[in-house]
Design a protein around this motif. Structure first.
Motif, PDB file in Angstrom:
ATOM      1  N   MET A  55      80.041  56.549  47.670  1.00 23.51           N
ATOM      2  CA  MET A  55      80.018  57.370  45.812  1.00 23.51           C
ATOM      3  C   MET A  55      80.365  55.866  45.282  1.00 23.51           C
ATOM      4  O   MET A  55      80.821  55.087  45.288  1.00 23.51           O
ATOM      5  CB  MET A  55      81.254  57.990  45.411  1.00 23.51           C
ATOM      6  CG  MET A  55      81.313  58.376  44.234  1.00 23.51           C
ATOM      7  SD  MET A  55      83.029  59.450  43.997  1.00 23.51           S
ATOM      8  CE  MET A  55      83.017  59.052  42.376  1.00 23.51           C
ATOM      9  N   ILE A  56      79.507  55.883  43.290  1.00 25.94           N
ATOM     10  CA  ILE A  56      79.466  54.488  43.143  1.00 25.94           C
ATOM     11  C   ILE A  56      80.505  54.711  41.870  1.00 25.94           C
ATOM     12  O   ILE A  56      80.290  56.106  41.368  1.00 25.94           O
ATOM     13  CB  ILE A  56      77.323  54.502  42.410  1.00 25.94           C
ATOM     14  CG1 ILE A  56      77.064  53.992  43.625  1.00 25.94           C
ATOM     15  CG2 ILE A  56      77.982  53.465  41.385  1.00 25.94           C
ATOM     16  CD1 ILE A  56      75.850  54.093  42.550  1.00 25.94           C
ATOM     17  N   PRO A  57      81.719  54.080  41.391  1.00 22.39           N
ATOM     18  CA  PRO A  57      82.493  53.997  41.108  1.00 22.39           C
ATOM     19  C   PRO A  57      82.180  54.264  39.583  1.00 22.39           C
ATOM     20  O   PRO A  57      80.614  54.104  38.998  1.00 22.39           O
ATOM     21  CB  PRO A  57      83.354  52.598  40.585  1.00 22.39           C
ATOM     22  CG  PRO A  57      82.430  52.331  41.312  1.00 22.39           C
ATOM     23  CD  PRO A  57      81.301  52.517  42.409  1.00 22.39           C
ATOM     24  N   ARG A  58      82.556  55.126  38.565  1.00 20.69           N
ATOM     25  CA  ARG A  58      82.750  55.239  37.275  1.00 20.69           C
ATOM     26  C   ARG A  58      83.020  54.251  36.391  1.00 20.69           C
ATOM     27  O   ARG A  58      83.860  53.493  36.869  1.00 20.69           O
ATOM     28  CB  ARG A  58      83.117  56.572  37.035  1.00 20.69           C
ATOM     29  CG  ARG A  58      82.330  57.639  37.479  1.00 20.69           C
ATOM     30  CD  ARG A  58      83.544  59.003  36.542  1.00 20.69           C
ATOM     31  NE  ARG A  58      81.971  60.860  37.155  1.00 20.69           N
ATOM     32  CZ  ARG A  58      83.299  61.279  37.742  1.00 20.69           C
ATOM     33  NH1 ARG A  58      84.056  60.608  39.272  1.00 20.69           N
ATOM     34  NH2 ARG A  58      81.978  62.107  38.687  1.00 20.69           N
ATOM     35  N   LYS A  59      82.715  53.974  35.500  1.00 20.07           N
ATOM     36  CA  LYS A  59      83.087  53.080  34.157  1.00 20.07           C
ATOM     37  C   LYS A  59      84.375  53.074  34.468  1.00 20.07           C
ATOM     38  O   LYS A  59      84.871  53.650  34.290  1.00 20.07           O
ATOM     39  CB  LYS A  59      82.444  52.948  32.919  1.00 20.07           C
ATOM     40  CG  LYS A  59      81.002  52.785  32.690  1.00 20.07           C
ATOM     41  CD  LYS A  59      80.708  52.964  31.412  1.00 20.07           C
ATOM     42  CE  LYS A  59      78.705  52.264  31.901  1.00 20.07           C
ATOM     43  NZ  LYS A  59      78.168  52.419  30.274  1.00 20.07           N
ATOM     44  N   ASP A  94      86.763  56.280  47.740  1.00 19.18           N
ATOM     45  CA  ASP A  94      88.112  55.902  48.083  1.00 19.18           C
ATOM     46  C   ASP A  94      87.818  53.786  48.157  1.00 19.18           C
ATOM     47  O   ASP A  94      86.069  53.256  48.535  1.00 19.18           O
ATOM     48  CB  ASP A  94      87.136  56.272  49.522  1.00 19.18           C
ATOM     49  CG  ASP A  94      87.814  55.419  50.825  1.00 19.18           C
ATOM     50  OD1 ASP A  94      88.816  54.678  50.899  1.00 19.18           O
ATOM     51  OD2 ASP A  94      87.390  56.279  52.099  1.00 19.18           O
ATOM     52  N   ARG A  95      88.666  53.639  47.365  1.00 21.46           N
ATOM     53  CA  ARG A  95      88.040  52.135  47.693  1.00 21.46           C
ATOM     54  C   ARG A  95      87.627  50.872  48.630  1.00 21.46           C
ATOM     55  O   ARG A  95      86.865  50.014  48.809  1.00 21.46           O
ATOM     56  CB  ARG A  95      88.968  50.807  46.753  1.00 21.46           C
ATOM     57  CG  ARG A  95      88.817  51.616  44.823  1.00 21.46           C
ATOM     58  CD  ARG A  95      89.734  50.866  44.617  1.00 21.46           C
ATOM     59  NE  ARG A  95      89.898  51.506  42.869  1.00 21.46           N
ATOM     60  CZ  ARG A  95      88.788  50.969  41.889  1.00 21.46           C
ATOM     61  NH1 ARG A  95      88.098  51.028  42.571  1.00 21.46           N
ATOM     62  NH2 ARG A  95      89.518  52.331  40.663  1.00 21.46           N
ATOM     63  N   GLY A  96      88.323  51.285  49.849  1.00 27.05           N
ATOM     64  CA  GLY A  96      88.601  50.202  50.716  1.00 27.05           C
ATOM     65  C   GLY A  96      86.828  50.764  51.756  1.00 27.05           C
ATOM     66  O   GLY A  96      85.861  49.651  52.466  1.00 27.05           O
ATOM     67  N   LEU A  97      86.263  52.273  51.699  1.00 27.27           N
ATOM     68  CA  LEU A  97      85.123  52.453  52.126  1.00 27.27           C
ATOM     69  C   LEU A  97      83.410  52.278  50.952  1.00 27.27           C
ATOM     70  O   LEU A  97      82.970  51.149  51.742  1.00 27.27           O
ATOM     71  CB  LEU A  97      84.850  54.264  52.215  1.00 27.27           C
ATOM     72  CG  LEU A  97      83.217  54.260  52.237  1.00 27.27           C
ATOM     73  CD1 LEU A  97      83.316  54.749  53.793  1.00 27.27           C
ATOM     74  CD2 LEU A  97      83.807  56.278  52.053  1.00 27.27           C
ATOM     75  N   TYR A  98      84.053  51.945  49.306  1.00 28.22           N
ATOM     76  CA  TYR A  98      82.958  51.756  48.881  1.00 28.22           C
ATOM     77  C   TYR A  98      83.124  49.784  49.484  1.00 28.22           C
ATOM     78  O   TYR A  98      82.219  48.982  49.372  1.00 28.22           O
ATOM     79  CB  TYR A  98      83.611  52.055  47.486  1.00 28.22           C
ATOM     80  CG  TYR A  98      82.225  51.358  46.148  1.00 28.22           C
ATOM     81  CD1 TYR A  98      81.444  51.654  46.149  1.00 28.22           C
ATOM     82  CD2 TYR A  98      82.904  50.123  45.469  1.00 28.22           C
ATOM     83  CE1 TYR A  98      80.400  50.942  45.369  1.00 28.22           C
ATOM     84  CE2 TYR A  98      82.161  49.006  45.068  1.00 28.22           C
ATOM     85  CZ  TYR A  98      80.964  50.132  44.501  1.00 28.22           C
ATOM     86  OH  TYR A  98      79.748  49.896  43.728  1.00 28.22           O
ATOM     87  N   ARG A  99      84.269  49.599  49.485  1.00 25.13           N
ATOM     88  CA  ARG A  99      84.350  47.644  49.696  1.00 25.13           C
ATOM     89  C   ARG A  99      83.764  47.849  50.996  1.00 25.13           C
ATOM     90  O   ARG A  99      82.772  46.745  50.581  1.00 25.13           O
ATOM     91  CB  ARG A  99      85.467  47.173  49.897  1.00 25.13           C
ATOM     92  CG  ARG A  99      85.749  45.867  50.168  1.00 25.13           C
ATOM     93  CD  ARG A  99      86.777  45.698  49.892  1.00 25.13           C
ATOM     94  NE  ARG A  99      87.809  45.402  48.409  1.00 25.13           N
ATOM     95  CZ  ARG A  99      88.455  46.683  48.600  1.00 25.13           C
ATOM     96  NH1 ARG A  99      89.587  46.621  49.557  1.00 25.13           N
ATOM     97  NH2 ARG A  99      89.639  46.293  47.306  1.00 25.13           N
TER      98      ARG A  99
END
Length: 65
Positions: free
Chosen positions: A1-5, A16-21
């Motif tokens: 998932m791409i984070p929103r603004k 999930d910030r860890g997964l995104y990183r």
């Protein structure tokens, strides 16, 4: 998932910030590998030769310049 603004009404509560990183690191690694012409255009016909070129490119990226 791409984070929103940051100013989004819905927000990023379920991100999930860890997964995104980790995903970002993998995407950047592939982008850096594609800088090598032999990897990007896949000149080699055999799988073992191509894997060797990818391994050499990874080694070059890993070595400090």
């Amino acid at each position: 998932m791409i984070p929103r603004k940051r100013n989004s009404v819905k927000g990023n509560a379920n991100l999930d910030r860890g997964l995104y990183r980790n995903r970002h690191l993998v995407e950047n690694a592939f982008a850096r590998l594609k800088h090598y012409r032999a990897v990007a255009s896949r000149f080699d016909k055999l799988k073992r030769n191509y894997e060797s070129v990818v391994a050499m490119a990874c080694a070059f990226l890993w070595l400090p310049m």
